[in-house]
Design a protein around this motif. Structure first.
Motif, mmCIF file in Angstrom:
data_model
loop_
_atom_site.group_PDB
_atom_site.id
_atom_site.type_symbol
_atom_site.label_atom_id
_atom_site.label_comp_id
_atom_site.label_asym_id
_atom_site.label_seq_id
_atom_site.Cartn_x
_atom_site.Cartn_y
_atom_site.Cartn_z
ATOM 1 N N THR A 1 0.827 -1.202 0.000
ATOM 2 C CA THR A 1 0.000 0.000 0.000
ATOM 3 C C THR A 1 0.865 1.257 0.000
ATOM 4 O O THR A 1 2.032 1.232 0.399
ATOM 5 C CB THR A 1 -0.883 0.028 1.253
ATOM 6 N N PRO A 2 0.294 2.394 -0.447
ATOM 7 C CA PRO A 2 1.026 3.672 -0.353
ATOM 8 C C PRO A 2 1.481 3.979 1.065
ATOM 9 O O PRO A 2 2.547 4.570 1.267
ATOM 10 C CB PRO A 2 -0.005 4.689 -0.845
ATOM 11 N N MET A 3 0.706 3.566 2.059
ATOM 12 C CA MET A 3 1.063 3.846 3.455
ATOM 13 C C MET A 3 2.361 3.150 3.849
ATOM 14 O O MET A 3 3.221 3.745 4.494
ATOM 15 C CB MET A 3 -0.057 3.395 4.387
ATOM 16 N N VAL A 4 2.469 1.876 3.485
ATOM 17 C CA VAL A 4 3.657 1.114 3.873
ATOM 18 C C VAL A 4 4.868 1.573 3.072
ATOM 19 O O VAL A 4 6.000 1.543 3.564
ATOM 20 C CB VAL A 4 3.390 -0.398 3.703
ATOM 21 N N TYR B 1 3.042 -2.844 12.694
ATOM 22 C CA TYR B 1 3.445 -1.434 12.711
ATOM 23 C C TYR B 1 3.156 -0.834 14.088
ATOM 24 O O TYR B 1 2.343 -1.362 14.858
ATOM 25 C CB TYR B 1 2.686 -0.639 11.635
ATOM 26 N N THR B 2 3.831 0.260 14.376
ATOM 27 C CA THR B 2 3.521 1.054 15.570
ATOM 28 C C THR B 2 3.340 2.508 15.149
ATOM 29 O O THR B 2 3.824 2.932 14.085
ATOM 30 C CB THR B 2 4.626 0.959 16.632
ATOM 31 N N LEU B 3 2.649 3.265 15.991
ATOM 32 C CA LEU B 3 2.374 4.669 15.698
ATOM 33 C C LEU B 3 3.484 5.545 16.245
ATOM 34 O O LEU B 3 3.990 5.329 17.347
ATOM 35 C CB LEU B 3 1.045 5.089 16.321
ATOM 36 N N HIS C 1 7.613 -2.584 11.145
ATOM 37 C CA HIS C 1 8.540 -3.524 11.776
ATOM 38 C C HIS C 1 8.562 -4.822 10.972
ATOM 39 O O HIS C 1 7.596 -5.593 10.979
ATOM 40 C CB HIS C 1 8.111 -3.811 13.216
ATOM 41 N N LYS C 2 9.645 -5.052 10.259
ATOM 42 C CA LYS C 2 9.794 -6.264 9.462
ATOM 43 C C LYS C 2 10.480 -7.326 10.302
ATOM 44 O O LYS C 2 11.541 -7.088 10.866
ATOM 45 C CB LYS C 2 10.585 -5.968 8.196
#
Length: 650
Positions: A530-533, A557-559, A544-545
């Motif tokens: 996605t564009p977000m990632v 993911y974290t904020l 976080h991979k």
């Protein structure tokens, strides 16, 4: 040229008819998918291959599996498998060497072994008659039949402990993570939990032996199908090493960066993979196998070479209007778990909106949105209706374009086509005339599925959806007034969303419950394409991979801004919605196609008989045990690319 260095081409020159060499091709669609209608991948591939003179055998192993599961023969076979597993566990118990895991397994098997398998099998076989006949339209009878399927799946699961095989499809769990390659490879050879090995031995390998194809193609559209599809590939390749095995589908395309790093797939599991759209790429691959083209000239192809795994630098995009009519001949159209034939049809590829920042549907297509004219759509739908004696259609587009929605509705009415249909659609300002919805209903539109995502306009703008709350409300009220069933999808936890904004979505759904006939509420998932990632800093998230997840389709993911709703918060809110608010939407039928047929039969979106009895008010209900929540949103591309996501329609 794309950023990956791939180049789009217009296609290869066709082989002259007199120079063609023909092959026999077997196309397989693996479990798990809904058992209510064919999937469009195989018929689309079949049409192109048959047009070129090849012999094609297409098999929907998904529906064959469920048909096989609910038989006296298979359930007695499961009983014998349970007995074979129980005896050594009892011996170990006597010897005092039983482990904790084996103690749990023994308890599960003993409980299943005590079941009257003859009674269960008789009820399961009758349940199939229910879903395929007029008793389907008796809601209580249908509910009992579906519960029998669930009971049988629980019985079967015991023989594959600790696997969990369930009905509704696409929710089973073999205990292996499809995003971890070492677990995928381990699962393929696991005779204890991998039920698909037995399905392959009982349904697939005998058919391959009988038909003797030159090539076997397997379409893997969803991550849920990955383990079954790869199991079939590996077992076919081991048993018939001379047969070329090729895979394709949306999940294969999404994993194109990872597959070359796992050469074992190309040595032990399959011979080649087709990326993006597959109709002509598969045709040209077969021609290359026949010595009529150079293998390296075939676009959309990934294959093993002496130097390692190679990928074509060229991508072919199908010309939708030039493709032949999907060919369903050979599929068991009367064996699906519905009393009326339902045919999928696709008028567009890609999404006309194509801007939503959380959506990765576009990853399956190399090119932009393409569509057919409304007249071409009507001609093809009419041809399918007449050829297959079918009046129910799933318009499987990513999101039906408003102009096409209006024009197709108009032509369906003008030409008195007499079909019933359902599709996915966006909330649109251009659809705020009641006459539009009335015309769609008159044209046979029964149910619509909307990706609302959120009822907060600030959050919708962050998503790049740019829908207005007033438009959403108007569309819902107008469609409902026309008699169309509205299914709304939304999710909590879009990065940057506050708890109050999430609660606004909850309140909107509750307030508009009379015109929202079914609802699906999920939590945000960071899909990798996605564009977000791709631009996490823009959206205030950190991706976080995890090293072991080497076949990822989404990321943890974290904020960066902890004051907004976290992933765990969103999951909790979602759980609370289904526990406290969902009961008014709890339906007794199993799938969207079932609701679609009920509306077609009874001619109204007011169907109190399919809902569970509501005992308390909205917002205060207890969880409804044993009732069906709606599955994740499903659409499929004509190229065989499945779209199974938690929350989006454009």
């Amino acid at each position: 040229m794309s950023s990956s260095g791939l180049v789009q081409i217009d296609g290869l020159s066709p082989i002259k008819k007199e120079d063609r060499k023909t092959s026999k091709v077997m196309l397989l669609f693996p479990p798990e998918w809904v058992p209510t209608a064919p999937y469009l991948a195989l018929p689309s591939l079949t049409a192109v291959l048959r047009e070129a003179g090849h012999t094609v055998v297409q098999r929907d192993i998904n529906i064959e599996m469920y048909d096989h599961f609910f038989t006296m023969e298979f359930l007695i076979w499961v009983k014998a498998r349970l007995g074979m597993q129980l005896k050594p566990l009892q011996d170990k118990e006597k010897a005092g060497t039983l482990t904790d895991r084996e103690t749990d397994q023994k308890a599960v098997i003993e409980q299943a072994y005590a079941v009257d398998v003859f009674d269960l099998a008789e009820r399961a076989e009758d349940a199939k008659l229910v879903v395929r006949g007029e008793r389907f339209y008796e809601a209580e009878t249908l509910e009992l039949a579906l519960n029998t399927f669930r009971e049988a799946m629980q019985y079967i699961s015991a023989a594959y402990y600790p696997a969990s095989l369930v009905f509704y499809p696409m929710e089973s769990n073999l205990g292996y993570r499809p995003g971890v390659s070492k677990e995928v490879f381990a699962c393929l050879d696991d005779e204890q939990v991998n039920v698909y090995r037995d399905i392959c031995n009982q349904l697939v390998l005998p058919s391959v032996s009988k038909e003797k194809p030159d090539v076997v193609g397997i379409s893997i559209g969803t991550q849920m199908q990955l383990l079954a599809g790869m199991t079939f590939c590996k077992m076919i390749k081991e048993t018939f090493p001379h047969i070329k095995v090729v895979v394709g589908g949306n999940v294969i395309t999404r994993l194109q960066e990872e597959l070359p790093h796992h050469e074992r797939f190309f040595t032990d599991v399959f011979d080649a993979a087709i990326l993006y759209e597959g109709e002509h790429a598969l045709l040209w691959y077969i021609e290359a196998l026949n010595g009529q083209r150079a293998l390296e000239s075939v676009p959309n192809l990934m294959y093993r070479h002496a130097d390692g795994v190679k990928q074509s630098k060229e991508v072919y995009t199908e010309k939708t209007a030039a493709l032949p009519l999907p060919d369903f001949d050979g599929l068991p159209l009367d064996h699906y778990f519905v009393p009326e034939r339902i045919i999928p049809y696709l008028a567009t590829r890609g999404c006309y909106w194509g801007r939503c920042t959380f959506c990765d549907h576009g990853q399956g297509y190399f090119d932009q949105y393409r569509g057919m004219t409304a007249q071409h759509v009507i001609e093809q739908v009419t041809a399918l209706r007449d050829k297959y004696q079918c009046k129910h259609f799933l318009f499987s587009d990513e999101s039906y374009p408003p102009a096409l929605f209006k024009k197709v509705s108009q032509l369906l009415v003008e030409q008195n086509t007499g079909i019933k249909w359902t599709t996915l659609i966006r909330f649109e300002e251009t659809l705020q005339d009641q006459a539009v919805w009335d015309l769609a209903a008159k044209a046979g539109c029964c149910t619509l599925y909307y990706g609302m995502e959120s009822a907060n306009e600030r959050v919708l703008n962050l998503m790049d959806k740019h829908a207005k709350k007033s438009v959403i409300q108007n569309n819902l009220h107008q469609a409902s007034k026309a008699g169309i069933w509205n299914h709304v999808m939304a999710f909590y936890g879009f990065p940057g969303e506050t708890k109050d904004e999430a609660l606004e979505t909850r309140q909107f759904v509750i307030d508009n419950q009379p015109v929202i006939h079914s609802v699906e509420l999920f939590y945000f998932v960071a899909y990798r394409h996605t564009p977000m990632v791709r631009n996490p800093e823009k959206f205030g998230i950190t991706i976080h991979k995890q090293e072991e997840y080497d076949l990822p389709l989404d990321y943890y993911y974290t904020l960066n801004e902890p004051s907004t709703l976290s992933c765990l918060d969103a999951m909790q809110m979602c759980e609370e919605f289904y526990k406290n608010d969902f009961q008014p939407w709890a339906v007794r039928v199993n799938s969207r196609e079932h609701v679609f047929l009920y509306i077609s039969k009874f001619g109204t979106n007011k169907l109190p008989q399919i809902y569970a009895k509501q005992q308390v008010a909205v917002g205060a209900a207890e969880g409804v045990s044993g009732l069906v929540t709606w599955p994740v949103s499903q659409s499929e591309g004509e190229d065989g690319m499945s779209r199974v996501t938690s929350h989006d329609v454009g």
